[in-house]
Write a protein that holds these residues in place. Sequence first.
Motif, PDB file in Angstrom:
ATOM      1  N   SER A   1      -8.985   0.797   7.783  1.00 33.77           N
ATOM      2  CA  SER A   1      -9.644   0.308   9.001  1.00 33.77           C
ATOM      3  C   SER A   1     -10.683   1.345   9.399  1.00 33.77           C
ATOM      4  N   ALA A   2     -11.927   0.915   9.585  1.00 34.57           N
ATOM      5  CA  ALA A   2     -12.991   1.906   9.772  1.00 34.57           C
ATOM      6  C   ALA A   2     -14.075   1.421  10.711  1.00 34.57           C
ATOM      7  N   SER A   3     -14.874   2.393  11.145  1.00 30.52           N
ATOM      8  CA  SER A   3     -16.126   2.137  11.846  1.00 30.52           C
ATOM      9  C   SER A   3     -15.924   1.283  13.089  1.00 30.52           C
ATOM     10  N   ALA A   4     -16.556   0.100  13.152  1.00 30.01           N
ATOM     11  CA  ALA A   4     -16.454  -0.744  14.347  1.00 30.01           C
ATOM     12  C   ALA A   4     -15.009  -1.126  14.641  1.00 30.01           C
TER      13      ALA A   4
ATOM     14  N   ALA B   1       3.842   4.735  14.239  1.00 30.06           N
ATOM     15  CA  ALA B   1       3.522   4.892  12.821  1.00 30.06           C
ATOM     16  C   ALA B   1       4.433   4.011  11.973  1.00 30.06           C
ATOM     17  N   LEU B   2       3.823   3.306  11.021  1.00 31.33           N
ATOM     18  CA  LEU B   2       4.583   2.461  10.102  1.00 31.33           C
ATOM     19  C   LEU B   2       4.452   3.040   8.700  1.00 31.33           C
ATOM     20  N   THR B   3       5.539   3.031   7.954  1.00 29.93           N
ATOM     21  CA  THR B   3       5.542   3.555   6.597  1.00 29.93           C
ATOM     22  C   THR B   3       6.096   2.504   5.653  1.00 29.93           C
TER      23      THR B   3
ATOM     24  N   GLU C   1      -1.041   3.122  10.481  1.00 27.75           N
ATOM     25  CA  GLU C   1      -1.303   4.498  10.079  1.00 27.75           C
ATOM     26  C   GLU C   1      -2.670   4.927  10.592  1.00 27.75           C
ATOM     27  N   THR C   2      -2.959   6.210  10.520  1.00 31.49           N
ATOM     28  CA  THR C   2      -4.243   6.723  11.002  1.00 31.49           C
ATOM     29  C   THR C   2      -5.382   6.070  10.229  1.00 31.49           C
TER      30      THR C   2
ATOM     31  N   ASP D   1       0.836  -1.192   0.000  1.00 31.09           N
ATOM     32  CA  ASP D   1       0.000   0.000   0.000  1.00 31.09           C
ATOM     33  C   ASP D   1       0.864   1.232   0.000  1.00 31.09           C
ATOM     34  N   ASP D   2       0.399   2.279  -0.639  1.00 34.56           N
ATOM     35  CA  ASP D   2       1.050   3.575  -0.585  1.00 34.56           C
ATOM     36  C   ASP D   2       0.182   4.522   0.190  1.00 34.56           C
ATOM     37  N   ASN D   3       0.812   5.471   0.882  1.00 31.37           N
ATOM     38  CA  ASN D   3       0.034   6.419   1.678  1.00 31.37           C
ATOM     39  C   ASN D   3      -0.588   7.464   0.788  1.00 31.37           C
TER      40      ASN D   3
END
Length: 499
Positions: free
Chosen positions: A396-399, A463-465, A418-419, A94-96
Amino acid sequence: MVTQRLKPLFNPTFKRHVIVLALWGIGSLSHAASRSTVSSPVKPPAKSATSVSAKTNKTALTPAITQAIAGVNPTALPVSGVSTLDGIPDGADDDNLTDDGADDGGEVDITSTTPMVTNPATQPITPASEQIQQVALGAVSPVTVEKFVKMIDIIRQNYVTNVDDESLFANAMAGTLTALDPYSEYLDANAFENLRLFTEGDIGSIGVSVSFHADVDSWVFDDVLPNSPAAKAGIQRGNYLHQINDNKLDSTRTPQDVEQLLTGIAGTTARLLVSDKGRRKHLVVVQRTLVQQQAMSTNIINGAAVVQIPVFQNNTQQQFLMALTKLNQPFSVLVLDLRNNPGGVLSAANDIASLFMNDKVVVQIKNRQGIQEVMRTHGKAQFADLPLVVLQNRYSASAAEVLTSALQNNLRAKVYGETSYGKGSIQSIVPLNDSEAVKLTVAHYYSSKGEKIDGVGVKPDVALTGAETGWQDQVLADLQTTKRSNQFLLKPTPTPQSF
């Protein structure tokens, strides 16, 4: 999750004003079809969303199923001096990116109480005149009613093809709700039936494959499955895809970004801006009804149990315990991988939190009147002393965010990655009749400390990049310094024999 039909509303005055509300919808729907991306970016979308919430008002709703797996009652047994086997790291490259908001499915529950409706007027509406008539507070101007009727008549007489009144009003209702927020929508008979998949929290798709074509500088549909939701919506192979919900697509997007935007909680919709080889762009609304079964993966790496939860369903806790049982190996630390988890049943996230914390606040639910409920963990925590970390990404979202924030705020787990996306709204399904319904945003959830999640997300402690394929290795390397006092092994408890 219980669905209780609401009594139809037959008040003539109320019905008259509901029709007027539809006027706003037609304009809104037209606006939604032509608008560009939003100018103020928020956190990136989840695996395309939603999320589903089990009913949280315990006085009116049936809680999610939490019975033990049939025939299995796993128990945690401390053991010592047992060797472990290496597993295979997982994860996605994945890229940020920073994305605009999108429909990830929402926290959806089925209402079981009659909504409070305010009487719009105590006096009859009179025909409009040169001046705007004064009407009771909450009513709509007769001039607006007159414009609505005139507009319908213009469409009837002049639109290029015949349009029946039922379709006009359905479009009006859809536009009214779409203009409120990305998660509110009108559900026709087909959509309402498909939305029942929400209670299971399955991941759904629209049946397409898309890639970026540099020669035309656009994302193009390379394949559209026959009889898929996309095909039924008129999308064809070779069409261009310009935008998903409020997320404009360009060359900076990765294939995973687009895939995550197109998929989400089964039953949710995706608004796609499509064109036929560069011709005029048009809006296509597609429901994610192709269910993709998501397996919970588990393995052991250097004594660390790594469990990936793809979505929160009614039986997630049972699946989680069964997955650990099938390891048949002891572990001394646990990595909870919530990357790409779009959410799901909110009470299922609380069930997982209850395995690690005793009597702790997990989430605060607030509606327009204020705090509606404070959800706490329940029962005795089976792994209260097990070292725990959480791995998340921008999908990653919601619940999933509720669980992560609860573990983080209660100092129960360190969060890596990441956030997260920042999806903190709850939608309620309000039936209009036996086959149609309104999905409406009715509340927001906040962290155990009262912190806002919607539009903000959960920030990691570490934080991971770089490529996500290496994130798990970074976490496991960091865990080598974690104190591990006990080892745990889950074994199924034999079911009593029946005679």
